[in-house]
Scaffold this motif. Structure first.
Motif, PDB file in Angstrom:
ATOM      1  N   ASP A  58       0.734  -1.310  -0.036  1.00  0.00           N
ATOM      2  CA  ASP A  58       0.088   0.019  -0.021  1.00  0.00           C
ATOM      3  C   ASP A  58       0.890   1.332  -0.082  1.00  0.00           C
ATOM      4  O   ASP A  58       1.479   1.597   0.974  1.00  0.00           O
TER       5      ASP A  58
ATOM      6  N   THR B 260       1.992  -7.237   5.145  1.00  0.00           N
ATOM      7  CA  THR B 260       1.547  -5.984   4.665  1.00  0.00           C
ATOM      8  C   THR B 260       2.401  -5.043   4.784  1.00  0.00           C
ATOM      9  O   THR B 260       3.031  -4.898   5.818  1.00  0.00           O
TER      10      THR B 260
ATOM     11  N   ARG C 253       2.953  -0.950   4.257  1.00  0.00           N
ATOM     12  CA  ARG C 253       2.093   0.329   4.215  1.00  0.00           C
ATOM     13  C   ARG C 253       2.857   1.556   4.476  1.00  0.00           C
ATOM     14  O   ARG C 253       3.575   1.776   5.465  1.00  0.00           O
TER      15      ARG C 253
END
Length: 362
Positions: A244, A281, A283
């Motif tokens: 992200d 993840t 980010r």
């Protein structure tokens, strides 16, 4: 080395204001030693003589080639300029001050003139003040030049250290990847071949990239995607990931391979020991701080979590984390941090934080 500088009106105004303050100090000291005489005349003479002297020296040196380290003409030219400034400043300033003191301020009656002793005192004060003022500006220019050189040297030292850390990190990453490939060769040759193809492409993109000490965060995320795809060949469905990166942060400069050790650490110590694998993840975001906005990059995994005691940094232990911390410290000092946090739902979060305002290309 000599140079001709661009005229800087703000700098000249600042110099002149400093000269005015200096002339007022000289006039005040003169009055303190002769309190029986009025304060006005020393101020007029001091300000006008100082103004003419400053104009001849500070503006005159703009017309002459100057030394890079001092901003002043070299050799006899610099000495001649100072002498000319003091002589002309005294003659012109005294002449104008005589007229103003007699006809405008009416400090003296018409036809009055300074006594011989007063003239000698005025000449001595002008000579001393002119030399002191000239040396002051000479010294501050040289000091500024040396500070610039020291800052440049520190920048080059930081770049060299970043490159050293990067060259240490690249073999570490390569050896770990080859170890993963070795395991796969014995268990699944077809997947090993696919992993080898991806590793060649990844290494080509990583090791032949720009050798600058920083690159855009978007490039760092692209290399992470390549690395995670490489690991996905070995781990199969046990590894899933999400990247992200907001568009507004794509051009923020970061050191190459800054995040790869954190992702590698998440796989090796978080997902690999877990039969079902997990999710990684990565980010990027910003956070407001008292000293300005900070970039925050989080690498989260759903692995087994942090051990009760982290291994002591050393050969084969916490190498990547140590490298990340050292690279952040080299670029951002104490403002660049790396924190490992045990996630409440299981797994681990590695958080990199540093000021956005100091994130500039070298």
């Amino acid at each position: 080395m000599t140079l001709r500088r661009d005229f800087n009106a703000i700098s000249k105004l600042r110099h002149y204001l400093q000269v005015l303050a200096f002339t007022l100090v000289v006039a005040t000291l003169q009055y303190a030693f002769m309190p029986d005489k009025p304060y006005g005349p020393p101020v007029v003479y001091s300000v006008l003589i100082g103004t003419f002297t400053w104009a001849i020296i500070d503006l005159g040196r703009e017309l002459m080639p100057s030394a890079a380290e001092t901003g002043w003409p070299q050799g006899w030219q610099g000495i001649a300029l100072v002498v000319a400034g003091i002589v002309i400043g005294y003659l012109a300033g005294t002449r104008l001050a005589d007229a103003l003191c007699v006809y405008y301020f009416h400090f003296y009656p018409a036809g009055a003139s300074l006594s011989g002793a007063d003239q000698r005192t005025s000449i001595l004060i002008t000579a001393i003040a002119g030399l002191v003022g000239s040396y002051y500006f000479y010294a501050i220019h040289k000091s500024a030049y040396l500070e610039d050189k020291m800052a440049e040297a520190r920048m080059h030292a930081s770049e060299a250290r970043l490159k050293l850390l990067e060259t240490q990190l690249e073999p570490h990453m390569l050896f770990n990847t080859l170890a993963n490939l070795r395991v796969l060769i014995g268990t699944d040759p077809a997947r090993a071949q696919e992993m080898l193809d991806r590793m060649i492409a990844y290494l080509r993109a990583t090791l032949t990239a720009s050798r600058s000490t920083q690159h855009p965060l978007a490039h760092e995320f692209e290399r992470l995607r390549d690395y995670l795809e490489l690991m996905a060949v070995r781990m199969g469905p046990r590894l899933t990931y999400t990247l992200d990166l907001p568009d507004a942060l794509r051009e923020v400069p970061v050191p190459p391979l800054l995040l790869q050790p954190l992702v590698e650490n998440a796989i090796r110590h978080g997902l690999d020991p877990q039969v079902e694998g997990g999710l990684i993840t990565v980010r990027a975001s910003t956070r407001a701080e008292p000293d300005g906005p900070h970039l925050v990059i989080e690498v989260n995994d759903t692995g087994v979590g942090l051990p009760d005691e982290l291994p002591t940094p050393g050969p084969g232990q916490s190498f990547g984390l140590t490298q990340v911390r050292e690279r952040l410290a080299t670029l951002h000092g104490a403002a660049g941090t790396l924190d490992l946090i045990a996630a409440s739902a299981g797994g681990t979060s590695a958080s990199v934080v540093f000021p956005l305002k100091s994130s500039t290309h070298p």
